[in-house]
Scaffold this motif. Structure first.
Motif, mmCIF file in Angstrom:
data_model
loop_
_atom_site.group_PDB
_atom_site.id
_atom_site.type_symbol
_atom_site.label_atom_id
_atom_site.label_comp_id
_atom_site.label_asym_id
_atom_site.label_seq_id
_atom_site.Cartn_x
_atom_site.Cartn_y
_atom_site.Cartn_z
ATOM 1 N N GLY A 150 -1.114 -15.642 -3.622
ATOM 2 C CA GLY A 150 -0.659 -14.180 -4.152
ATOM 3 C C GLY A 150 -1.500 -13.354 -4.656
ATOM 4 O O GLY A 150 -1.476 -12.208 -4.219
ATOM 5 N N ILE A 151 -2.315 -13.897 -5.502
ATOM 6 C CA ILE A 151 -3.471 -13.141 -5.955
ATOM 7 C C ILE A 151 -4.450 -12.531 -4.987
ATOM 8 O O ILE A 151 -4.915 -11.495 -5.104
ATOM 9 N N SER A 152 -4.711 -13.313 -4.026
ATOM 10 C CA SER A 152 -5.600 -12.757 -3.197
ATOM 11 C C SER A 152 -4.910 -11.656 -2.397
ATOM 12 O O SER A 152 -5.631 -10.611 -2.071
ATOM 13 N N ILE A 153 -3.724 -11.839 -2.097
ATOM 14 C CA ILE A 153 -2.910 -10.354 -1.459
ATOM 15 C C ILE A 153 -2.798 -9.134 -2.243
ATOM 16 O O ILE A 153 -3.094 -8.196 -1.764
ATOM 17 N N MET A 154 -2.821 -9.511 -3.472
ATOM 18 C CA MET A 154 -2.742 -8.329 -4.466
ATOM 19 C C MET A 154 -4.148 -7.741 -4.717
ATOM 20 O O MET A 154 -4.339 -6.628 -4.704
ATOM 21 N N ALA A 155 -5.064 -8.665 -4.762
ATOM 22 C CA ALA A 155 -6.526 -8.009 -4.751
ATOM 23 C C ALA A 155 -7.231 -7.216 -3.737
ATOM 24 O O ALA A 155 -7.828 -6.569 -3.811
ATOM 25 N N PHE A 156 -6.653 -8.069 -2.471
ATOM 26 C CA PHE A 156 -7.011 -7.194 -1.420
ATOM 27 C C PHE A 156 -5.984 -6.021 -1.047
ATOM 28 O O PHE A 156 -6.562 -4.743 -0.530
ATOM 29 N N GLY A 157 -4.793 -5.934 -1.529
ATOM 30 C CA GLY A 157 -4.062 -4.828 -1.042
ATOM 31 C C GLY A 157 -3.899 -3.622 -1.915
ATOM 32 O O GLY A 157 -3.826 -2.523 -1.762
ATOM 33 N N LEU A 158 -4.021 -4.099 -3.305
ATOM 34 C CA LEU A 158 -3.828 -3.018 -4.550
ATOM 35 C C LEU A 158 -4.968 -1.983 -4.388
ATOM 36 O O LEU A 158 -4.690 -0.684 -4.470
ATOM 37 N N ILE A 159 -6.177 -2.308 -4.058
ATOM 38 C CA ILE A 159 -7.027 -1.226 -3.867
ATOM 39 C C ILE A 159 -7.106 -0.466 -2.817
ATOM 40 O O ILE A 159 -7.429 0.669 -2.912
ATOM 41 N N ARG A 160 -6.406 -0.976 -1.723
ATOM 42 C CA ARG A 160 -6.102 0.074 -0.587
ATOM 43 C C ARG A 160 -5.047 0.963 -0.932
ATOM 44 O O ARG A 160 -4.975 2.044 0.010
ATOM 45 N N LEU A 161 -4.424 0.864 -2.112
ATOM 46 C CA LEU A 161 -3.360 1.928 -2.385
ATOM 47 C C LEU A 161 -3.827 2.872 -3.004
ATOM 48 O O LEU A 161 -3.362 4.174 -3.006
ATOM 49 N N VAL A 162 -5.156 2.838 -3.558
ATOM 50 C CA VAL A 162 -5.728 3.866 -4.277
ATOM 51 C C VAL A 162 -6.189 5.001 -3.232
ATOM 52 O O VAL A 162 -6.921 4.391 -2.361
ATOM 53 N N PRO A 163 -6.010 6.193 -3.346
ATOM 54 C CA PRO A 163 -6.543 7.036 -2.604
ATOM 55 C C PRO A 163 -7.978 7.345 -2.419
ATOM 56 O O PRO A 163 -8.757 7.138 -3.589
ATOM 57 N N GLY A 164 -8.572 7.367 -1.298
ATOM 58 C CA GLY A 164 -9.996 7.649 -1.191
ATOM 59 C C GLY A 164 -10.492 7.004 -0.155
ATOM 60 O O GLY A 164 -9.782 5.777 0.239
ATOM 61 N N ASP A 165 -11.306 7.464 0.731
ATOM 62 C CA ASP A 165 -12.156 6.667 2.009
ATOM 63 C C ASP A 165 -13.342 5.926 1.636
ATOM 64 O O ASP A 165 -14.264 6.846 1.112
ATOM 65 N N PRO A 166 -13.379 4.720 1.776
ATOM 66 C CA PRO A 166 -14.727 4.116 1.180
ATOM 67 C C PRO A 166 -15.836 4.451 2.080
ATOM 68 O O PRO A 166 -17.007 4.749 1.654
ATOM 69 N N VAL A 167 -15.476 4.550 3.409
ATOM 70 C CA VAL A 167 -16.688 5.150 4.223
ATOM 71 C C VAL A 167 -17.144 6.438 3.844
ATOM 72 O O VAL A 167 -18.441 6.767 3.945
ATOM 73 N N MET A 168 -16.276 7.431 3.655
ATOM 74 C CA MET A 168 -16.510 8.679 3.356
ATOM 75 C C MET A 168 -17.397 8.814 1.978
ATOM 76 O O MET A 168 -18.384 9.562 1.903
ATOM 77 N N LEU A 169 -17.070 7.939 1.209
ATOM 78 C CA LEU A 169 -17.724 7.891 -0.008
ATOM 79 C C LEU A 169 -18.927 7.323 -0.161
ATOM 80 O O LEU A 169 -19.968 7.780 -0.612
ATOM 81 N N LEU A 170 -19.270 6.458 0.710
ATOM 82 C CA LEU A 170 -20.664 5.798 1.223
ATOM 83 C C LEU A 170 -21.365 6.809 1.759
ATOM 84 O O LEU A 170 -22.787 7.011 1.407
ATOM 85 N N ILE A 171 -21.166 7.505 2.862
ATOM 86 C CA ILE A 171 -22.254 8.384 3.762
ATOM 87 C C ILE A 171 -22.119 9.808 3.326
ATOM 88 O O ILE A 171 -22.994 10.486 3.389
ATOM 89 N N GLY A 172 -21.139 10.087 2.468
ATOM 90 C CA GLY A 172 -21.142 11.383 1.767
ATOM 91 C C GLY A 172 -20.496 12.497 2.666
ATOM 92 O O GLY A 172 -20.568 12.358 4.092
#
Length: 339
Positions: free
Chosen positions: A18-40
Motif C-alpha cells: 500500500g505504501i509503495s502505491i501511495m509513494a508512487f501515485g501521490l507525487i504524480r498528482l502534483v502539477p508539473g512535468d518532470p521532463v520539462m523541469l529537467l530540460i527547461g
C-alpha cells in the motif's frame, strides 16, 4: 509470543504494498512535468522532449511505470536521482545520519525534561506548578513546528545573535564524515573542541523546535501514568509502612509508570523522523527531510518514491520493535496475546 510476532509480521507485506502505491501515485498528482523541469522550457524542442521522456521511461502507461518500479524495489534497486544521477539509496545513506543525530538529540531533550516534569506534576497535583507545566505542554503541543521554528530563529539568532540561523556547522570548519554524526566526528578533526562547539550551536534550535511536541506528550503521559500508579494499593501500603516518599516515587511508582511511557517514546521517535521534513527545511539542515522537499520541488520521482519507501519501512520497523519490547516488559500483554 510466537503467534504475536507472526500476526504482526503478516501485516508487513500488504502494508508495504500500500505504501509503495501511495509513494508512487501521490507525487504524480502534483502539477508539473518532470521532463520539462529537467530540460527547461527554452530548450524544449518536441524532439528533445520526446527523447528525454522515453529515456526516463515516462512515455509508458502509469501501470507499466508502477510495475517497473515495484520490480526494481523487489530487486533492491530504488533507481537513480534524475538531478544528481546518483543511486537513491546512496544519497539516503549519506543524509540519514544528519536526521538521526537531530532526532536523537530532540528525543533525548524531551525525555530529560518531560519525565521529571511529569513526575513533579503528578506529585504536586492541582498545584500552581501542575497548572503551569500542563498549560505550557498544551501550548507546546498545539504550536505548529514551522511557526515555532521561525520564532526561535527570530529571537535567538536574529535578535540575540546567540545561535546560527541555519546549517549543520560553521563554514570555518570542515568535518570528514566517519560516523555521519558531527558531534562524534568533530573529535577527529584538528580543532576538536571548536568544531564540537560549532556543531552543538547549530543543533540547539532545530532540536528545540523538533523536540517541543515530544516533550509535551512525554510530560503529560508521565503525569497521567504516575497518577494511576500512585493510586494503587501497594503504594498506599508502602506509605503506611513509613517508606520514604522519595523512595516510593523513584523506585516503586516510576518503575511501573515507565511501561506506557516507553511505548510512547518509541512511537514519538517515528513521528520525529517524519517531522524532520519541516524542521530541516526551516533550518536548512542537510538531512533526509530537506532532501525530500528539494526532490518534490524538482519532481525527482525516483528520489521521492525511494525516500518515502525507506522512511516508511524504518517507521514500521521501529513500531514493530516497540510492540515487541512492550510485550516483553508487560506480562499482561503476553497473557492477552496467548488468549
Amino acid at each position: 509470543m510466537k503467534s504475536f510476532i507472526i500476526s504482526k509480521l503478516s501485516y508487513l507485506i500488504p502494508l508495504l504494498f500500500g505504501i509503495s502505491i501511495m509513494a508512487f501515485g501521490l507525487i504524480r498528482l502534483v502539477p508539473g512535468d518532470p521532463v520539462m523541469l529537467l530540460i527547461g522550457e527554452r530548450g524544449a524542442s518536441p524532439e528533445i522532449y520526446q527523447e528525454m521522456k522515453q529515456k526516463m521511461g515516462y512515455d509508458k502507461s502509469i501501470f507499466s511505470q508502477y510495475f517497473i518500479f515495484l520490480k526494481n524495489v523487489l530487486k533492491g534497486e530504488l533507481g537513480e536521482s534524475v538531478i544528481s544521477k546518483r543511486p537513491v539509496l546512496e544519497e539516503f545513506i549519506e543524509r540519514f545520519p544528519a536526521t538521526l543525530e537531530l532526532g536523537f538529540l530532540s528525543l533525548f531533550m524531551a525525555c530529560l525534561l518531560g519525565i521529571p516534569i511529569g513526575i513533579i506534576c503528578a506529585v504536586k497535583r492541582n498545584s500552581i506548578l501542575d497548572y503551569f507545566f500542563m498549560g505550557s505542554s498544551l501550548v507546546g503541543y498545539s504550536m505548529p513546528i514551522f511557526w515555532w521554528g521561525l520564532l526561535l530563529i527570530l529571537f535567538f539568532s536574529v535578535t540575540l545573535g546567540l545561535t546560527p540561523v541555519s546549517g549543520r556547522i560553521s563554514v570555518l570548519y570542515e568535518i570528514e564524515s566517519i560516523t555521519g554524526f558531527f558531534l562524534i566526528d568533530s573529535w577527529f578533526t584538528d580543532e576538536p573542541w571548536e568544531t564540537f562547539i560549532s556543531s552543538v550551536n547549530h543543533l540547539i534550535l532545530p532540536a528545540i523546535a523538533m523536540g517541543t511536541i515530544p516533550l509535551a506528550v512525554i510530560s503529560r503521559m508521565t503525569r497521567s501514568s504516575m497518577l494511576e500508579v500512585l493510586g494503587e494499593d501497594y503504594i498506599r501500603t508502602a506509605k503506611s509502612k513509613g517508606v520514604p516518599w522519595r523512595k516510593i516515587i523513584l523506585i516503586h511508582a516510576l518503575k511501573n509508570a515507565l511501561i506506557p511511557i516507553i511505548t510512547v517514546i518509541g512511537l514519538l521517535f517515528s513521528s520525529i523522523i517524519t517531522g524532520a521534513i519541516l524542521t530541516e527545511t526551516i533550518f536548512s539542515w542537510p538531512g533526509i527531510g530537506k532532501w525530500i522537499v528539494a526532490s518534490i520541488t524538482a519532481r525527482d520521482y525516483p528520489v521521492i518514491q525511494g525516500g518515502i519507501l525507506i522512511i516508511a519501512l524504518l517507521i514500521i520497523c521501529i513500531n514493530l520493535l516497540v510492540d515487541f519490547l512492550y510485550v516483553l516488559v508487560n506480562p499482561k500483554m503476553r497473557v492477552q496475546g496467548k488468549s
